[in-house]
Scaffold this active site. Structure first.
Site, mmCIF file in Angstrom:
data_model
loop_
_atom_site.group_PDB
_atom_site.id
_atom_site.type_symbol
_atom_site.label_atom_id
_atom_site.label_comp_id
_atom_site.label_asym_id
_atom_site.label_seq_id
_atom_site.Cartn_x
_atom_site.Cartn_y
_atom_site.Cartn_z
ATOM 1 N NE ARG A 2 4.154 -3.025 -1.865
ATOM 2 C CZ ARG A 2 3.616 -3.639 -1.023
ATOM 3 N NH1 ARG A 2 2.308 -3.749 -1.061
ATOM 4 N NH2 ARG A 2 4.228 -4.466 0.031
ATOM 5 C CB ALA B 245 -10.836 10.762 0.089
ATOM 6 C CB CYS C 7 -6.833 -10.575 -2.443
ATOM 7 S SG CYS C 7 -8.131 -9.214 -1.675
#
Length: 407
Positions: free
Chosen positions: A214, A280, A347
């Site tokens: 980050r 969203a 990931c």
């Protein structure tokens, strides 16, 4: 030690054990000790009866033994677990990166010599994940030891990983020891403040493995219009605005996560209504719609962060995961201005860094053609409180690239 009461390996299958790899798969085992119950500590010997290591057993798992020690004189008793937990905590206490940080990984399973156990610290609370039967059987003891070690107020369990099914375990969540946490726990990272939902958030509540990434991405954000895809609770967005970003758009499928992202932005002094937009929806669908619209309008981003969840849970899902990574990176490349920055992550531990780079290359080629090759500016990894044991490369699951695209 009586070989009749040990796990006996097949001939020629002892090399990984000798080299310190902590997993013994069922296919390497010639004989299991009939008297040992699943979860018990067992010795592992070669086909010739030579003692090799000691670990815990679970016949239901494909990984039937997870190794704990290669020292024949080390007994796996209450003191063993306490020593390993103390060693893990001492390593974090010595990390310069964690100065002033109140959210970090305290125990990283195999890489801390504690296979099956993950513990994250959030302020005065700990979140424990028991990924194996033996850890599940000992979790109350481990939680008590953790409270004594850290002086934290409570331990919350979030053992909801898919891997537990392979151990014959159901998902479990709830208070394990001590006091229950508040609905939101505030933590500090890089001088920034974040609210974490320990009971309902993804994984253990927050992605501490991305801490250093980050910061590195934020260094590219000055004056840029940023898209933070798979934004979760907006940590990359907070860092981007702290780094001088002109505007950040968060996209995530969870309305609840986006609401917490707004709270995190406000907690750090940013105006969610003026400096950000929260959308969203399914990230793939949203980006496809934007890609069509941008083709005519030229309404593009200067920097895009792609931090999706794990696409490959098992080897059978790898091909589908690669298609997903390629598609999302292709869309991102098409939504970047020439010379824009792409910070892209995977990931999925089953997708290697080399393979992930090839997928990003292929996506950029499809998006821009060979005349505008992306440039890799940085390779990114999990933060140092998520160490990788050299004997266990599988622990290096997080990989990322910062690329300059379409120069």
């Amino acid at each position: 030690m009586n070989a009749q009461h040990a796990v006996v390996l097949k001939q020629g299958r002892e090399k990984p054990v000798r080299q310190g790899h902590p997993w013994v798969f069922s296919g390497a085992i010639a004989r299991l000790p009939a008297a040992a119950a699943d979860g018990d500590v067992v010795d592992v010997v070669s086909s010739a009866g030579e003692w090799l290591a000691r670990g815990y057993l679970n016949r239901r798992s494909q990984i039937q033994v997870r190794l704990l020690t290669w020292d024949a004189g080390e007994t796996v008793d209450d003191g063993f677990w306490a020593r390993r937990l103390h060693a893990a905590a001492a390593m974090r206490a010595a990390l310069p990166e964690l100065a002033g940080v109140t959210a970090y990984r305290l125990v990283n399973a195999e890489s801390d010599g504690l296979p099956g156990l993950t513990v994250d610290r959030y302020g005065d609370f700990l979140v424990l994940q028991a990924g194996t039967l033996a850890i599940d059987q000992r979790k109350a003891q481990i939680a008590a030891e953790l409270l004594a070690l850290t002086a934290c107020a409570g331990v919350v369990e979030r053992s909801e990983m898919a891997a537990r099914r392979q151990e014959g375990l159901a998902a479990v969540a709830g208070l394990l020891a001590g006091a229950a946490p508040p609905d939101r726990v505030e933590v500090v990272e890089g001088g920034l403040h974040f609210l974490v939902d320990l009971a309902h958030g993804q994984k253990t509540g927050f992605y501490t493995d991305q801490r250093e990434n980050r910061r590195r991405v934020a260094a590219f954000c000055q004056g840029r219009r940023v898209l933070n895809a798979f934004s979760y609770t907006g940590a990359f967005a907070v860092y981007a605005l702290a780094g001088g970003a002109a505007h950040v758009t968060n996209v995530d499928s969870s309305v609840e996560a986006l609401e917490l992202a707004e709270a995190n932005l406000a907690r750090n002094g940013f105006d969610p209504d003026r400096q950000t937009e929260n959308i969203a929806g399914d990230v793939f669908a949203v980006l496809r719609d934007w890609q069509v619209a941008a083709a005519g309008s030229g309404d593009l981003f200067d920097l895009i962060v792609l931090d999706p969840p794990k696409f490959a849970q098992s080897q059978t899902q790898v091909e589908r995961a690669l298609r997903g990574y390629k598609e999302i990176n292709r869309l991102a490349c098409q939504l970047l201005r020439p010379g824009g920055i792409l910070a892209t992550f995977s990931c999925s531990g089953l997708v290697s860094a080399e393979l992930f780079q090839k997928v990003v290359f292929s996506a950029a080629l499809d998006a821009s053609g060979p005349g505008r090759p992306p440039q890799i500016l940085a390779r990114l990894h999990q933060s140092s409180d998520h160490p990788v044991a050299l004997t266990f490369p599988e622990a290096e699951y997080l990989k990322g690239l910062i690329c300059r695209v379409g120069a």
